[in-house]
Motif scaffolding. Structure first.
Motif, PDB file in Angstrom:
ATOM      1  N   ARG A   1       2.030   8.978  -2.034  1.00 31.43           N
ATOM      2  CA  ARG A   1       1.734  10.204  -2.778  1.00 31.43           C
ATOM      3  C   ARG A   1       2.378  11.413  -2.106  1.00 31.43           C
TER       4      ARG A   1
ATOM      5  N   PRO B   1      -1.071   3.137  -6.566  1.00 34.99           N
ATOM      6  CA  PRO B   1      -2.394   2.503  -6.498  1.00 34.99           C
ATOM      7  C   PRO B   1      -2.872   2.152  -7.911  1.00 34.99           C
TER       8      PRO B   1
ATOM      9  N   VAL C   1      -5.548   2.938 -21.722  1.00 33.79           N
ATOM     10  CA  VAL C   1      -6.589   2.687 -20.722  1.00 33.79           C
ATOM     11  C   VAL C   1      -6.851   4.023 -20.069  1.00 33.79           C
ATOM     12  N   GLY C   2      -7.950   4.674 -20.380  1.00 31.59           N
ATOM     13  CA  GLY C   2      -8.165   6.020 -19.881  1.00 31.59           C
ATOM     14  C   GLY C   2      -7.316   6.962 -20.701  1.00 31.59           C
TER      15      GLY C   2
ATOM     16  N   GLU D   1       2.091  13.224 -19.133  1.00 31.86           N
ATOM     17  CA  GLU D   1       1.112  14.010 -18.372  1.00 31.86           C
ATOM     18  C   GLU D   1       1.347  15.517 -18.476  1.00 31.86           C
TER      19      GLU D   1
ATOM     20  N   ALA E   1       0.837  -1.205   0.000  1.00 35.12           N
ATOM     21  CA  ALA E   1       0.000   0.000   0.000  1.00 35.12           C
ATOM     22  C   ALA E   1       0.869   1.251   0.000  1.00 35.12           C
ATOM     23  N   PHE E   2       2.031   1.165   0.611  1.00 36.82           N
ATOM     24  CA  PHE E   2       2.953   2.296   0.654  1.00 36.82           C
ATOM     25  C   PHE E   2       3.838   2.329  -0.599  1.00 36.82           C
ATOM     26  N   ARG E   3       4.171   1.150  -1.123  1.00 39.71           N
ATOM     27  CA  ARG E   3       5.204   1.071  -2.158  1.00 39.71           C
ATOM     28  C   ARG E   3       4.684   1.263  -3.569  1.00 39.71           C
ATOM     29  N   ARG E   4       3.610   0.543  -3.889  1.00 38.73           N
ATOM     30  CA  ARG E   4       3.121   0.538  -5.267  1.00 38.73           C
ATOM     31  C   ARG E   4       2.285   1.775  -5.555  1.00 38.73           C
TER      32      ARG E   4
ATOM     33  N   TYR F   1       7.543  12.283 -20.436  1.00 34.79           N
ATOM     34  CA  TYR F   1       6.400  11.854 -19.630  1.00 34.79           C
ATOM     35  C   TYR F   1       5.134  12.547 -20.134  1.00 34.79           C
TER      36      TYR F   1
ATOM     37  N   ARG G   1      -3.378  25.786 -14.424  1.00 38.59           N
ATOM     38  CA  ARG G   1      -4.531  26.581 -13.983  1.00 38.59           C
ATOM     39  C   ARG G   1      -4.101  27.905 -13.384  1.00 38.59           C
TER      40      ARG G   1
ATOM     41  N   GLY H   1      11.016   4.597  -3.128  1.00 37.13           N
ATOM     42  CA  GLY H   1      10.285   3.351  -3.329  1.00 37.13           C
ATOM     43  C   GLY H   1       8.946   3.332  -2.618  1.00 37.13           C
TER      44      GLY H   1
ATOM     45  N   HIS I   1      -0.223   4.325 -18.136  1.00 33.27           N
ATOM     46  CA  HIS I   1       1.032   4.455 -17.419  1.00 33.27           C
ATOM     47  C   HIS I   1       1.564   3.076 -17.081  1.00 33.27           C
TER      48      HIS I   1
ATOM     49  N   ASP J   1       0.507  -0.598 -13.741  1.00 34.54           N
ATOM     50  CA  ASP J   1      -0.827  -1.160 -13.595  1.00 34.54           C
ATOM     51  C   ASP J   1      -0.820  -2.633 -13.995  1.00 34.54           C
TER      52      ASP J   1
ATOM     53  N   GLN K   1       2.042  14.478  -9.594  1.00 37.86           N
ATOM     54  CA  GLN K   1       0.998  14.532 -10.617  1.00 37.86           C
ATOM     55  C   GLN K   1       0.061  15.718 -10.404  1.00 37.86           C
ATOM     56  N   ILE K   2      -0.331  15.948  -9.153  1.00 42.40           N
ATOM     57  CA  ILE K   2      -1.292  17.020  -8.886  1.00 42.40           C
ATOM     58  C   ILE K   2      -0.651  18.389  -9.116  1.00 42.40           C
TER      59      ILE K   2
ATOM     60  N   GLU L   1      -0.919  18.951 -12.750  1.00 46.68           N
ATOM     61  CA  GLU L   1      -2.297  19.354 -13.072  1.00 46.68           C
ATOM     62  C   GLU L   1      -2.572  20.796 -12.659  1.00 46.68           C
TER      63      GLU L   1
ATOM     64  N   GLY M   1      -2.285   4.932  -1.378  1.00 40.06           N
ATOM     65  CA  GLY M   1      -2.482   3.511  -1.100  1.00 40.06           C
ATOM     66  C   GLY M   1      -3.000   3.228   0.306  1.00 40.06           C
TER      67      GLY M   1
ATOM     68  N   ALA N   1       5.816   4.948  -3.709  1.00 39.28           N
ATOM     69  CA  ALA N   1       4.925   5.674  -4.615  1.00 39.28           C
ATOM     70  C   ALA N   1       3.493   5.707  -4.110  1.00 39.28           C
ATOM     71  N   GLY N   2       3.130   4.754  -3.231  1.00 40.02           N
ATOM     72  CA  GLY N   2       1.753   4.669  -2.758  1.00 40.02           C
ATOM     73  C   GLY N   2       1.360   5.790  -1.813  1.00 40.02           C
TER      74      GLY N   2
END
Lengths: 339, 339
Positions: B213, A60, B11-12, B115, A55-58, B113, B99, B208, B16, B19, B91-92, B95, A238, B210-211
């Motif tokens: 954020r 989501p 996908v969407g 995005e 949940a921390f690593r990947r 990349y 704006r 390591g 990325h 997944d 990512q945010i 985004e 995550g 990424a989950g």
């Protein structure tokens, strides 16, 4: 922001409850440790399941997010999970909605949570504060918090659905912020699909886990998709996905929490009445009361290390969250009970 | 999005890496468990400190956020923490930036990349993909990823600072996405205050994690404040604040990670060369190589339960993240070594 009902001592655009650093600055010699009653967050949190390292690593995955949306749909009585968008807290949904419409006439039913007005103003819309939904005539967007913060006012579903239908007929939206509905007897509009109806649901308050940042919008699938795209991929962390999924599926915990917090709320009302408080209303996570000398009581509470919420718009009002345990109840009673 | 270099299987809006559900759909009979080499995330994560319950329960306070910004400023060599904004993932920030400007002519140095292009287009700006910073003449905003994903191209600080100065003179921005710079010898622009320069730093890839954020923008204090206001209060979850603060202060771990991942990257290059791969470039968290039959190799890897990243713009390219352990290296070697 002169019309905002939420601004207490102003730190940044809007001052909110929950910032004990602000309390400590106001009362440097306060009794320790601080008791934070300035928010409406359940003081008895959901017992977090152990979290997998992944949940921390990947990042989501889409499947992770979809399972969270499905859990929320089930919990909120929404037949179609495509109507549910998950976000890292309701706040970001409040910020996002104004960006998804052309500039509009917006009516916010006040007094209420100040970030609605602020977000629509930041988005460049024309915002009017109105005293009730009927006074919103001519608006293209109406925002109502149900039950309302801080006074606990509620609106009957039929009345709101009528309003939503009228707004939808001219391309408008009804935004119903149900941040505090989970533990209340009030009826949610989340299960009622209707064009232009946007229901906001908060996770952190009910489950006592405000730090993880999790909230939902329930609306028609097309708008839900636009909101999801505006949030971008991987918006929900995550750990929040894992915890949210588990907690939302735990209906027995929710029922117990509702009973226990209602008992707490009634106990708090008795205590406030003892001290001459006239309870204005609230939900079972906070109670708002008017006092003849609210500023004086605020100071006495602060000196005793108890932080409550003030309101610029009505200086007689104080809002109290629930004490977490026996020790906190005792300290609060000591300050509130007549000498 | 026809100009995007990131879209593999769509996908969407943009597909990325990371997944595995998409991988499992492509290769339903793949060897198990999946080895996900489709991202550039450090496979040896920072050992998370035990988290206090309050990180989950309380709304993150202003002091919490400020201590995280201070830790990031220290780690990134930024003298003034007011130049640092923390966000729930880079990512945010990608985004949000579009704006905060009137509609502009935007040049994105490509391939890169996807995005960045997507976010500026969503914001209504006019976006051109250019092959290098010199080709960005006439643009009001230039976006460059340094080191670049997926090819590892880098730009000298002096060249980028010149470009930034020229853009700033006409009210423009240079956005430098340094998502992969932490473990590289390349020099960051984060410590160099300059009007209109926006540096993006990612946390999850290097550490390591990424989950959770977490990402940062480093820019002039006025723009930093505008970005922070756009993100709203409590944008960064409590667990991310606690973990980020600890990890960013741990310079010895970072040095060890850089050495270990560089060794991994060299080992991966040798393995790719074995199989006829011509390494295009990359960082020490991913390597991109061209193959005569990339689609065939992608399929063989997929059948063996190893998911790598393809690129629509150049079907000869495959991008490989780092295997996590001996077992993963063995399985990758088996598929890559000539029969």
């Amino acid at each position: 922001m002169s019309g905002s009902e939420e601004a207490g001592e102003r730190v940044g655009p809007i001052a909110h409850g929950g910032d004990l650093d602000a309390a400590a600055a106001l009362f440097p010699h306060a009794e320790q440790p601080w008791i934070d009653l300035s928010t409406g967050i359940n003081p008895v949190p959901y017992p977090c399941p152990p979290l997998e390292a992944s949940a921390f690593r990947r990042l989501p995955s889409r499947a992770d997010l979809q399972s969270l949306r499905a859990a929320a749909a089930e919990a909120y009585g929404v037949a179609d999970p495509d109507r549910v968008v998950a976000a890292p807290g309701t706040q970001i949904l409040i910020e996002t909605l104004p960006r998804l419409r052309p500039l509009s006439r917006v009516a916010v039913v006040a007094p209420t949570y100040g970030e609605h007005e602020a977000a629509w103003l930041r988005g460049g819309h024309a915002v009017t504060m109105v005293s009730d939904v009927e006074a919103a005539e001519g608006a293209e967007v109406v925002v109502v918090v149900n039950p309302n913060n801080p006074d606990g006012r509620t609106w009957a579903p039929a009345r709101l659905l009528d309003l939503a239908a009228g707004l939808a007929a001219r391309g408008g939206w009804l935004v119903v912020d149900e941040a505090f509905i989970d533990l209340e007897p009030a009826e949610s509009l989340a299960p009622r699909p209707m064009p232009g109806l946007v229901v906001l649901r908060s996770f952190g308050k009910t489950y006592g886990l405000a730090g993880i940042r999790l909230g939902f919008a329930v609306t028609d699938p097309a708008l839900a998709q636009r909101i999801g795209e505006a949030l971008g991929p991987w918006a929900v962390p995550g750990p929040a996905i894992a915890i949210g999924r588990a907690a939302l599926a735990d209906m027995p915990w929710l029922r117990e929490a509702a009973l226990a917090r209602h008992a707490d709320a009634m106990r708090l009302d008795r205590l406030l009445a003892c001290r001459g408080g006239r309870v204005v209303g609230g939900t079972c996570l906070f109670r708002t009361a008017a006092f003849d000398d609210a500023p004086g009581l605020f100071r006495r509470l602060g000196a005793a290390g108890i932080y409550v919420r003030r309101f610029e718009a009505d200086p007689r009002w104080l809002r109290f969250g629930l004490p977490a345990d026996k020790g906190e109840w005792c300290r609060l009673s000591r300050v509130l009970k007549p000498a």
